[in-house]
Design a protein around this motif. Sequence first.
Motif, PDB file in Angstrom:
ATOM      1  N   LYS A  67      72.067  81.899  35.783  1.00  0.00           N
ATOM      2  CA  LYS A  67      71.047  81.324  34.905  1.00  0.00           C
ATOM      3  C   LYS A  67      70.540  79.989  35.453  1.00  0.00           C
ATOM      4  CE  LYS A  67      70.096  79.590  30.301  1.00  0.00           C
ATOM      5  NZ  LYS A  67      70.608  79.312  28.962  1.00  0.00           N
ATOM      6  N   LYS A  71      66.750  79.174  37.326  1.00  0.00           N
ATOM      7  CA  LYS A  71      65.831  78.369  36.510  1.00  0.00           C
ATOM      8  C   LYS A  71      64.800  77.673  37.403  1.00  0.00           C
ATOM      9  CE  LYS A  71      65.618  74.898  32.945  1.00  0.00           C
ATOM     10  NZ  LYS A  71      66.348  74.022  32.041  1.00  0.00           N
ATOM     11  N   ASN A  74      61.125  81.516  41.201  1.00  0.00           N
ATOM     12  CA  ASN A  74      60.564  82.855  41.018  1.00  0.00           C
ATOM     13  C   ASN A  74      61.288  83.815  41.957  1.00  0.00           C
ATOM     14  OD1 ASN A  74      58.924  84.921  40.144  1.00  0.00           O
ATOM     15  ND2 ASN A  74      57.262  84.407  41.535  1.00  0.00           N
ATOM     16  N   PRO A  76      63.774  87.288  42.061  1.00  0.00           N
ATOM     17  CA  PRO A  76      64.347  88.402  41.286  1.00  0.00           C
ATOM     18  C   PRO A  76      65.853  88.498  41.494  1.00  0.00           C
ATOM     19  CG  PRO A  76      63.299  89.245  43.269  1.00  0.00           C
ATOM     20  CD  PRO A  76      63.032  87.755  43.226  1.00  0.00           C
ATOM     21  N   PRO A  97      68.328  85.352  33.231  1.00  0.00           N
ATOM     22  CA  PRO A  97      67.000  85.415  32.606  1.00  0.00           C
ATOM     23  C   PRO A  97      66.414  86.832  32.692  1.00  0.00           C
ATOM     24  CG  PRO A  97      67.157  83.539  34.098  1.00  0.00           C
ATOM     25  CD  PRO A  97      68.392  84.356  34.299  1.00  0.00           C
ATOM     26  N   THR A  98      65.985  87.363  31.547  1.00  0.00           N
ATOM     27  CA  THR A  98      65.479  88.730  31.519  1.00  0.00           C
ATOM     28  C   THR A  98      64.246  88.900  32.399  1.00  0.00           C
ATOM     29  OG1 THR A  98      64.280  88.258  29.479  1.00  0.00           O
ATOM     30  CG2 THR A  98      66.433  89.295  29.266  1.00  0.00           C
ATOM     31  N   GLU A  99      63.434  87.868  32.511  1.00  0.00           N
ATOM     32  CA  GLU A  99      62.219  87.981  33.325  1.00  0.00           C
ATOM     33  C   GLU A  99      62.528  88.092  34.817  1.00  0.00           C
ATOM     34  OE1 GLU A  99      62.983  83.579  32.687  1.00  0.00           O
ATOM     35  OE2 GLU A  99      63.006  85.361  31.421  1.00  0.00           O
ATOM     36  N   ALA A 100      63.725  87.713  35.228  1.00  0.00           N
ATOM     37  CA  ALA A 100      64.112  87.796  36.641  1.00  0.00           C
ATOM     38  C   ALA A 100      64.830  89.108  36.968  1.00  0.00           C
ATOM     39  CB  ALA A 100      65.010  86.617  37.010  1.00  0.00           C
ATOM     40  N   GLN A 101      65.287  89.819  35.927  1.00  0.00           N
ATOM     41  CA  GLN A 101      66.097  91.016  36.138  1.00  0.00           C
ATOM     42  C   GLN A 101      65.286  92.182  36.697  1.00  0.00           C
ATOM     43  OE1 GLN A 101      68.164  92.023  32.489  1.00  0.00           O
ATOM     44  NE2 GLN A 101      68.906  89.928  32.231  1.00  0.00           N
ATOM     45  N   GLU A 102      65.825  92.755  37.767  1.00  0.00           N
ATOM     46  CA  GLU A 102      65.281  93.984  38.363  1.00  0.00           C
ATOM     47  C   GLU A 102      66.443  94.965  38.437  1.00  0.00           C
ATOM     48  OE1 GLU A 102      62.174  94.664  39.288  1.00  0.00           O
ATOM     49  OE2 GLU A 102      61.349  92.670  38.962  1.00  0.00           O
TER      50      GLU A 102
END
Length: 179
Positions: A67, A71, A74, A76, A97-102
């Motif tokens: 996390k 922060k 950008n 993944p 962070p959910t926006e970074a999860q692939e």
Amino acid sequence: MLTYAVLSSGSIGNSYVFFDGIESIVVDVGISNKQMSLRLENAGVPESSIKAVFVTHLHPDHVKGAKAFLKGRNIPIYINSFTAKKQPILLVRSNIPTEAQEFFNVEEPIKAGGYTVIPFSLSHDSPGTVGYRISSIRSDKTAVIITDTGYVPDEAYKWICDSDILFLEANYDEDLLKI
């Protein structure tokens, strides 16, 4: 040339970096952001070169620093879809962070910058634990990383046999944990 560094290994935290002189990828972020920055600098790897982070499994010593490390970046972070499905609570607790999860499936190649990464299944008490075969396009070198495994499954040998670099940490043994 493909360089690499063990940034941390053991129960206090795990992290590895692979660098081709231009771009890098990280496997696991089990240490603090401050320690990641310091150790990357000591390894001669610019933080700006990182194209992706790959998670072997969701135990805290492999993800507790994700996390903070992600922060403001950008970048993944790749997680086995089977792991996410079987351990949704651990995924939430990891605070990644959910926006970074692939999410990926084992044995399906992933392109990350100048790398092709192939995840493969390993033996561990954390469902969906994977190792990675990391191929650098620029250096034409391949590294394989296997951590926290009790044994190397037969299916994994095909990913190991012609690699240039092999990281093998075989410290997991279910029978020893029962003692």
